[in-house]
Design an enzyme around this catalytic site. Structure first.
Site, PDB file in Angstrom:
ATOM      1  N   GLU A  93       0.657  -1.121   0.043  1.00 48.70           N
ATOM      2  CA  GLU A  93      -0.044  -0.025  -0.072  1.00 48.70           C
ATOM      3  C   GLU A  93       0.803   1.358  -0.018  1.00 48.70           C
ATOM      4  O   GLU A  93       0.663   2.056   0.763  1.00 48.70           O
ATOM      5  CB  GLU A  93      -0.706  -0.028   1.314  1.00 48.70           C
ATOM      6  CG  GLU A  93      -1.592  -1.309   1.508  1.00 48.70           C
ATOM      7  CD  GLU A  93      -2.348  -1.438   2.758  1.00 48.70           C
ATOM      8  OE1 GLU A  93      -1.862  -1.229   3.684  1.00 48.70           O
ATOM      9  OE2 GLU A  93      -3.495  -1.924   2.634  1.00 48.70           O
ATOM     10  N   CYS A 108     -10.290  -0.805   8.116  1.00 46.42           N
ATOM     11  CA  CYS A 108      -9.915   0.703   8.757  1.00 46.42           C
ATOM     12  C   CYS A 108     -10.673   1.765   7.734  1.00 46.42           C
ATOM     13  O   CYS A 108     -10.868   2.861   8.377  1.00 46.42           O
ATOM     14  CB  CYS A 108      -8.397   0.681   8.260  1.00 46.42           C
ATOM     15  SG  CYS A 108      -7.743   0.279   6.649  1.00 46.42           S
TER      16      CYS A 108
HETATM   17  O1  FUB Z   1      -2.613  -1.056   9.503  1.00 43.27           O
HETATM   18  C1  FUB Z   1      -3.619  -0.183   9.912  1.00 43.27           C
HETATM   19  C2  FUB Z   1      -4.379   0.153   8.661  1.00 43.27           C
HETATM   20  O2  FUB Z   1      -4.853  -1.005   7.943  1.00 43.27           O
HETATM   21  C3  FUB Z   1      -3.508   1.109   7.770  1.00 43.27           C
HETATM   22  O3  FUB Z   1      -3.502   2.267   7.989  1.00 43.27           O
HETATM   23  C4  FUB Z   1      -4.239   0.673   6.404  1.00 43.27           C
HETATM   24  O4  FUB Z   1      -3.650   0.789   5.231  1.00 43.27           O
HETATM   25  C5  FUB Z   1      -4.756  -0.700   6.725  1.00 43.27           C
HETATM   26  O5  FUB Z   1      -3.277  -1.519   6.325  1.00 43.27           O
HETATM   27 ZN    ZN Z   2      -8.090   1.830   5.038  1.00 50.17          ZN
END
Ligand code: FUB
Ligand code: ZN
Length: 671
Positions: free
Chosen positions: A341, A437
């Site tokens: 990501e 999230c």
């Molecule tokens: O790791 C916590 C949250 O979950 C991150 O901010 C998102 O990218 C997802 O991976």
């Molecule tokens: Zn998210």
């Protein structure tokens, strides 16, 4: 730090009414927050989560169709129920974000029923807290001996940060301090464990978040230690020797996410992934995980603002500039690859491989809001608006029942299904996620939108975002009231009605797309002031009843990418006002890659109150490259192209994927 008093408006002081954002705010209140509560309590059995590996669910073996288990984890940690922990290692943060969103909701509209639910939940959280103040259901249930041993991966400080944000929000909403006290105990425990002293850990979170949360704790309690600790985490990140190397050796290479990122989980992703490749003040470009970057920078701006750290502030501004000039999608999405990501390199902005996580654009709003709290620059508000009205809103369906995690600019459902490299690019929003999230992040941002609309500097009011609202604002010397009436972002006409007499300044933003064509009037007389740094400042002795009329350029426009963006060369996108538009298969048929927009084609704006909850369409004539015969060769010596003229219908990007599975594209060929 600043010689000026600069602050964002308070949530309880602004009522958002009509229009797109009024509708979205209502949707979050009436549909999304109740739905998320059901999810947290495992009551929404129909909400089959998305389990693609990019969304982490496989990571936790989370394949039984349980939406969350979040409240159950707290009950088990509290000893109220028997069972095992279930979900992501940061599952607690889903509840924290919901509590924060609900607190903002209560600030705008008191709701005793909802408050009762929150109070009971806070009691549960209190019971799940350990004797010494520790609060984290994963470690309490599953690895009680391993607290603070895998900061790189395990999100303990991240979860604490989210719960601190919730605690401050609920305290501000109701004056009740039970959750705040719970989180002070956790903050104190963290403070006892981390810091420059010999006997403490010299670490920092693997996922930033606690920095900005500690600043909120400091602002709510005036406890200096919390600000000092936030600053410590900012200062320590990326210093040598690298804490995560030391920690990794100490735990004998044990890894939480090794099934997702082999062989050593998030540690394998390297220092850039979690922004510890360099001390923050030496970083020039955002690297690694996009959400982490936004949270880091938000916390850093807060610390810089409160401690007068000009170097840190300059770093954040430089990071911002690089991002918006080289690493951000037209839609305000960030993160060019699904691999961890992450940001990649300058100008690498593939439309179909993009990540563009909803949380990252929500994080961009946090960051730009904070930058606006350091200096009034229209550019920050332009970026905030780009993220809000395009990627953030696209993160949720128009009925508030399904959500995007990944926000592509080009989708072919068949390719998404068959090509594993595109598996993360979904053509339809899932009802929930194994790693959830994004939806609660959207909720807390939308319920606190008032904070983003206005910034106050001494006796100046800055209008950053336009939407219909009534505001009661506390300036340095007086309280004022005003109303904004507009159909924006569907019309460029904005009426500001002054409700309070007095000497103060109204500063309205001229977005960059309108800087060459706009007009303003005060009580029918032309505004002669020119924009400076994106804002027109009207310093007057205002009288109740004064009316400012602002008209922005609402001609649909063609937008081109810098040719360094290889994927967009020869292509054009369409924008009108702040909204980026796209073509969907539902309106334009299959094979969007064969569509061309002729240079001379006129773009016509058409109001469609009857469609997709009310949108503008853009109509034009395009060309479609004819298909070859079914059995034609794949490669042919001569171009046998022929084109037919077709009617094209563009809709706002945020409204895509609300009519079932179909192709979509933002960038199209120009001819
Ligand atoms: O790791 C916590 C949250 O979950 C991150 O901010 C998102 O990218 C997802 O991976
Ligand atoms: Zn998210």
């Amino acid at each position: 730090m600043a010689e000026h008093y600069i602050a964002s408006a308070k949530i309880q002081d602004v009522t958002i009414s009509e229009g797109l954002l009024g509708r979205v705010s209502r949707l979050v209140k009436e549909q999304v927050l109740p739905y998320q509560w059901e999810i947290l309590n495992d009551l929404a059995k129909d909400a089959v989560p998305d389990h693609s590996i990019e969304n982490f669910s496989v990571a936790e073996g989370n394949d039984e169709g349980f939406p969350s288990h979040c409240i159950a984890n707290f009950k088990i940690a509290a000893g109220d129920e028997k069972g095992d922990f279930y979900g992501m290692v940061f599952q607690d943060s889903d509840l924290a974000k919901w509590l924060e969103a609900v607190s903002y909701q209560i600030m705008s509209a008191p709701d005793p029923e909802l408050e009762k639910t929150v109070d009971e939940t806070i009691d549960l959280i209190g019971r799940a807290q350990q004797e010494d103040g520790y609060l984290n259901t994963y470690f309490t249930i599953k690895e009680p001996g391993n607290r603070f041993t895998n900061l790189c991966e395990c999100h303990e400080l991240y979860c604490a940060g989210h719960m601190m944000e919730a605690a401050v929000a609920y305290y501000r909403a109701t004056g009740k301090d039970k959750l705040l006290k719970i989180m002070c105990r956790m903050a104190d425990l963290i403070d006892q464990n981390f810091g420059p002293e010999e006997n403490k850990r010299h670490g920092y979170p693997g996922h930033e978040e606690i920095e900005l949360a500690l600043v909120k704790m400091y602002e709510a309690t005036q406890e200096e230690r919390y600000l000092k600790l936030a600053k410590y985490f900012i200062d320590e990140r990326g210093t040598k020797p690298l804490y995560f190397d030391i920690e990794f050796e100490k735990r004998n290479h044990a890894s939480h996410f090794s099934y997702l990122y082999p062989p050593y989980g998030m540690y394998s992703n390297g220092p850039k992934y979690a922004q510890y490749h360099l001390p923050i003040r030496e970083q020039k470009t955002f690297e690694g995980h996009a959400v982490r970057c936004m949270y880091m920078a938000s916390g850093a701006v807060d610390v810089a603002r409160l401690t007068g750290d000009q170097k840190l502030l300059e770093t954040c501004r430089e990071l911002y500039r690089n991002m918006v000039q080289r690493r951000m999608y037209l839609t305000g999405g960030i993160g060019s690859t699904p691999k961890a990501e992450m940001f990649t390199s300058d100008y690498d902005l593939p439309n179909d491989m993009v990540y563009g996580e909803t949380c990252a654009s929500v994080g961009m709003m946090f960051f730009t809001k904070r930058l606006l709290e350091t200096e009034p620059k229209g550019d920050y508000a332009d970026t905030m608006e780009r993220a809000l009205l395009n990627t953030c809103l696209a993160g949720m369906s128009l009925d508030g029942k399904s959500f995007f995690y990944v926000n592509p600019l080009e989708v072919d459902p068949i390719v998404s299904k068959e090509n594993p490299d595109r598996a993360h690019v979904l053509p339809v929003r899932p009802a929930w996620f194994g790693c959830a999230c994004c939806p609660p992040n959207l909720s807390r941002m939308i319920t606190s939108l008032a904070e983003y609309i206005y910034t106050i500097r001494d006796n100046e009011v800055y209008l950053n975002l336009y939407m219909s609202n009534h505001a009661k604002l506390c300036l340095k010397d007086r309280e004022i009231e005003l109303d904004v009436l507009t159909e924006y972002p569907y019309e460029g006409l904005i009426k500001i009605q002054i409700q309070s007499d007095g000497d103060y300044s109204i500063c309205f933003r001229i977005p960059s797309w309108s800087k060459d064509k706009w007009s303003g009037e005060i009580n029918g007389r032309e505004v002669v002031e020119k924009p400076e740094e994106g804002f027109v400042r009207l310093e007057r002795s205002w009288k109740k009843g004064d009316t400012i009329l602002l008209e922005l350029d609402f001609e649909p426009k063609r937008v081109y990418a810098n040719p360094r963006v290889s994927k967009d060369v020869g292509k054009v996108a369409v924008q009108c006002g702040p909204l980026v538009y796209c073509l969907e298969e539902k309106d334009n048929g299959k094979g969007l890659q064969r569509i061309y927009l002729p240079k001379e084609a006129q773009l016509q704006l058409v109001r469609r109150k009857d469609k997709l909850e009310g949108i503008n369409e853009i109509h034009t004539k395009g060309l479609r490259l004819s298909e070859l015969e079914e059995d034609s060769a794949l490669y042919i010596p001569d171009a046998l192209w022929s084109y037919e003229t077709v009617d094209l219908v563009f809709i706002p990007y945020y409204a895509w994927a609300n009519r079932g599975e179909n192709e979509m594209t933002v960038w199209i060929h120009e001819k």
